[in-house]
Motif scaffolding. Sequence first.
Motif, PDB file in Angstrom:
ATOM      1  N   GLU A 114       0.835  -1.214   0.000  1.00 49.64           N
ATOM      2  CA  GLU A 114       0.000   0.000   0.000  1.00 49.64           C
ATOM      3  C   GLU A 114       0.865   1.257   0.000  1.00 49.64           C
ATOM      4  N   SER A 115       0.647   2.123  -0.997  1.00 46.45           N
ATOM      5  CA  SER A 115       1.402   3.380  -1.053  1.00 46.45           C
ATOM      6  C   SER A 115       0.624   4.452  -0.323  1.00 46.45           C
ATOM      7  N   ASN A 122       7.338   0.689   2.345  1.00 44.19           N
ATOM      8  CA  ASN A 122       6.899  -0.441   1.491  1.00 44.19           C
ATOM      9  C   ASN A 122       7.950  -1.538   1.498  1.00 44.19           C
TER      10      ASN A 122
END
Length: 233
Positions: free
Chosen positions: A105-106, A112
């Motif tokens: 998930e950004s 990340n």
Amino acid sequence: MGIALREKEPISQAIFRAPVRISFRIYERWRRATSRFRGFDFDGHRYRYLVDPYNTTWLTERAVEVPIVEREVRDAEARNARILEVGNVLAYYGDFNHVVVDKYESAPGVINEDIVDYSPGNKFDLVVAISTVEHVGWDEQPRSPEKLTDALENMRSLVAPGGRLVVTMPAGYNDYLDARLRDDDLGFDWLGAVRRRHRWSLRWRSIAVGQMTFRPWRSIGGANEIVVGMNRF
Ligand SMILES: C[S@@+](CC[C@H](N)C(=O)[O-])C[C@H]1O[C@@H](n2cnc3c(N)ncnc32)[C@H](O)[C@@H]1O
């Protein structure tokens, strides 16, 4: 020594106070009757269900798992503890300022990295994960269910002495995880569970892990039961 007797209330005052007493009693009854709709008890604490439009939390296990973990995080924040969250969940429901690792998930500030490989060189007083470990290895390609145990092992290695790990997991989503929970061989010191009062209920209650049924997770409504696993170091 005499027994203290309550002074008798003058009739005029009693008449004046009666409506106040009666309304207070009605309010108390109403409050007790409705409080079970607003919250649940778990491990000696009373929690309010999370009701938030993001992910329609009142329909899913987020209603119970976020309040349980949020309490741990707020307590830790009050002690200026170092906190790590694995899986970016809490940020959707409040202001938090801790380290978040989420592989896919950004989002601003989110690291990340794969939780199996995350090795920041420092430790945390509290490590939490909300409905995340069941995805590790299970929803990844190639599927590798055992990766979940590597993730838990790494998360434990990131907890400082005196710290704790708190992980919530839905039952009925990941067969491998369910089997390991049934056998209680995931290495947790303590396991607790919360279940919907009935299949479609939005109300939940604590149960013993041994009472769990592992009813399959549904795309609408999510889990019927969640497990909370803890380790203290
Ligand atoms: C609970 S979901 C979070 C979903 C979303 N953030 C929400 O609450 O709506 C689980 C998260 O675990 C992350 N995840 C899955 N496998 C992972 C891994 N191996 N390492 C780190 N994070 C992983 C996914 O990117 C996903 O965001």
